[in-house]
Design an enzyme around this catalytic site. Structure first.
Site, mmCIF file in Angstrom:
data_model
loop_
_atom_site.group_PDB
_atom_site.id
_atom_site.type_symbol
_atom_site.label_atom_id
_atom_site.label_comp_id
_atom_site.label_asym_id
_atom_site.label_seq_id
_atom_site.Cartn_x
_atom_site.Cartn_y
_atom_site.Cartn_z
ATOM 1 N N ARG A 147 0.863 -1.177 0.000
ATOM 2 C CA ARG A 147 0.000 0.000 0.000
ATOM 3 C C ARG A 147 0.899 1.226 0.000
ATOM 4 N NH1 ARG A 147 -3.943 2.215 4.832
ATOM 5 N NH2 ARG A 147 -2.135 3.456 5.353
ATOM 6 N N GLU A 237 -9.001 2.047 -1.967
ATOM 7 C CA GLU A 237 -9.761 1.732 -0.745
ATOM 8 C C GLU A 237 -10.515 2.947 -0.211
ATOM 9 O OE1 GLU A 237 -7.167 0.148 2.251
ATOM 10 O OE2 GLU A 237 -8.486 0.816 3.857
ATOM 11 N N ARG A 284 -13.654 -5.426 3.244
ATOM 12 C CA ARG A 284 -12.589 -5.280 4.248
ATOM 13 C C ARG A 284 -13.063 -5.364 5.695
ATOM 14 N NH1 ARG A 284 -8.035 -3.637 4.030
ATOM 15 N NH2 ARG A 284 -8.096 -1.801 5.366
ATOM 16 N N GLU A 340 -4.391 -7.417 4.977
ATOM 17 C CA GLU A 340 -3.542 -6.275 5.362
ATOM 18 C C GLU A 340 -2.623 -6.681 6.508
ATOM 19 O OE1 GLU A 340 -5.699 -2.842 6.815
ATOM 20 O OE2 GLU A 340 -3.919 -1.570 6.731
ATOM 21 N N TRP A 403 -12.214 12.196 8.387
ATOM 22 C CA TRP A 403 -10.791 11.872 8.572
ATOM 23 C C TRP A 403 -10.473 10.556 7.931
ATOM 24 C CZ3 TRP A 403 -8.456 7.778 11.272
ATOM 25 C CH2 TRP A 403 -7.040 7.805 11.199
HETATM 26 O O1 GCO Z 1 -6.512 0.781 6.076
HETATM 27 C C1 GCO Z 1 -6.243 0.839 7.259
HETATM 28 O O2 GCO Z 1 -5.427 0.126 7.820
HETATM 29 C C2 GCO Z 1 -7.013 1.798 8.071
HETATM 30 O O3 GCO Z 1 -7.502 2.854 7.300
HETATM 31 C C3 GCO Z 1 -6.409 2.201 9.372
HETATM 32 O O4 GCO Z 1 -5.164 2.807 9.200
HETATM 33 C C4 GCO Z 1 -7.395 3.065 10.156
HETATM 34 O O5 GCO Z 1 -7.136 4.407 9.988
HETATM 35 C C5 GCO Z 1 -7.338 2.710 11.588
HETATM 36 O O6 GCO Z 1 -7.608 1.353 11.715
HETATM 37 C C6 GCO Z 1 -8.275 3.519 12.438
HETATM 38 O O7 GCO Z 1 -8.366 2.972 13.703
HETATM 39 MG MG MG Z 2 -8.119 1.883 5.455
#
Ligand code: GCO
Ligand code: MG
Length: 403
Positions: A147, A237, A284, A340, A403
């Site tokens: 990623r 994503e 996901r 992931e 966010w």
């Molecule tokens: O794709 C990802 O791994 C996610 O976006 C995380 O980075 C989230 O921001 C986090 O899990 C919030 O708690």
């Molecule tokens: Mg994410």
């Protein structure tokens, strides 16, 4: 067999985690991950006040019945707190059942569909050049999929970029939410340049992914999807917030870039229209936030009917318990896509001993009966909880944004 006691363990080895432990009258126990990042204590209260008292004396082998008892029996269905609590119970009960059967969890689910589970790692950098160095480091470590998230000129701090090269990205970094400033225009102009540079340097074989983290409108996401088409992303994503599932229908009409969504979903119903309309390619949702193995199995089966594959969320804010159970699920599930992987800190791994291992860009499932992850409660007691919040995001004029 009866559930004799159950309790939560809140610990912060590197960051906060909530674990539910269920102990039976025959001495066998199981553990489940109940971590909801930034809202940990809400799940603890829900479990302690409403769930644990109702579990005592029940037969832990009746996983299906207990799942429905907690889901239907709450009357107030779904939501991240409820579904995380149910998931923790469910994961712990599958752990118990597999231990009693003397089998690793994947065997109970139906056995191996694959030998190993492909993962994607996180390459981040404050600019394109430093980001490419991080991609190179991942490729050297054997990752097949990465990623890629880079800083954007003119935006001071951005989702998914570590403070220093090689460091882990930790979003819940303040007692109360930090404030970030966002510009969609600057971001949209920059991302295609990032992926052009990635393909130029690493060629066609590496799988590359990108997380928009819910920040665009559907038509902006459609533009981004189109503009990165030449770079053949594995997925794009969370390109829009997904409360309105129809948004993905609009994006889909415009681009062949594969779409992934669901890390904030807590039930099959969050994804039903997305799947049935074939608006997405990867789902996901996680075991921890979407009702555990029992519910995710239903979601994965529905997804499979529509060519949608799994791509479970796996940041460090899910504990090794979730990751371990996910690796069993990934090893079994027929429509697996990718997993992931954000490596946990050494101190986290010490508190949660486990038998899965990372090798050559893949996870290899363990053979210990159960899901193969334990908790060292003495070690856990050394790391007290500290409140940590996720940031908020504002547009340049001060409007509160996603966010
Ligand atoms: O794709 C990802 O791994 C996610 O976006 C995380 O980075 C989230 O921001 C986090 O899990 C919030 O708690
Ligand atoms: Mg994410």
């Amino acid at each position: 067999m009866k559930i004799e006691r159950a309790y939560t363990i809140v610990t912060a080895p590197g960051r906060n985690f909530v674990t539910l432990k269920i102990v039976t009258d025959e001495g066998v126990y199981g553990i489940g991950d109940a971590t909801l990042n930034g809202r940990e204590q809400a799940v603890v209260a829900y479990l302690e006040e409403h769930v644990i008292p109702a579990l005592i004396g029940r037969d832990p082998q009746r996983i299906e019945d207990i799942w429905h008892y907690l889901y239907r029996g709450a009357y107030w269905r779904r939501g991240p707190v409820t579904m995380t609590a149910i998931a923790a119970v469910d994961m712990a009960l599958w752990d118990i059942k597999a231990k009693v059967a003397g089998m690793p969890l994947y065997q109970l689910l139906g056995g191996k569909s694959r030998e190993r589970v492909m993962v994607y790692g996180h390459a981040t950098g404050k600019d394109i050049e430093s980001c490419l160095e991080e991609v190179a480091r991942h490729v050297e470590q054997g990752y097949r999929a990465v990623r890629v998230q880079a800083g954007v000129p003119g935006i001071a701090s951005i989702y998914g970029v570590a403070k220093r090269p090689g460091e882990r990205y930790e979003p819940a970094d303040a007692d109360l939410p930090a404030e970030h400033v966002w510009s969609t225009a600057k971001y949209l102009n920059h991302v295609p340049k990032l992926f052009a540079a990635v393909r130029e340097r690493f060629g066609d074989d590496l799988h590359v992914l990108h997380d928009v983290h819910h920040r665009l409108t559907p038509i902006e996401a459609a533009r981004l999807g189109k503009e990165v088409e030449p770079y053949h992303l594995f997925w794009l994503e969370d390109c829009v917030p997904a409360e309105n599932q129809e948004s993905f229908g609009l994006i889909r009409q415009h681009t062949t870039t594969p779409l992934a969504v669901g890390e904030v979903f807590n039930s099959l119903f969050d994804a039903k229209a997305l799947i049935e309309n074939q608006w997405i390619d990867y789902i996901r949702a996680t075991l921890t936030h979407a009702g555990g193995i029992t519910h995710m199995r239903r979601l994965a089966d529905l997804a499979g009917l529509y060519h949608v594959r799994t791509g479970f969320h796996g940041p460090t804010d899910l504990s090794p318990v979730c990751l371990g159970a996910a690796i069993h699920f990934d090893t079994w599930v027929p429509n697996f896509g990718i997993q992931e992987y954000m490596p946990h800190a050494d101190v986290t791994n010490e508190v949660f001993p486990h038998d899965y291992r990372f090798e050559d860009g893949h996870f290899i499932v363990g053979e210990t009966p159960g899901h193969g992850v334990d908790i060292d409660e003495d070690a856990a007691a050394q790391y007290p909880y500290r409140r940590a919040s996720l940031p908020v995001n504002r547009l340049e004029d001060g409007t509160l944004w996603h966010w």
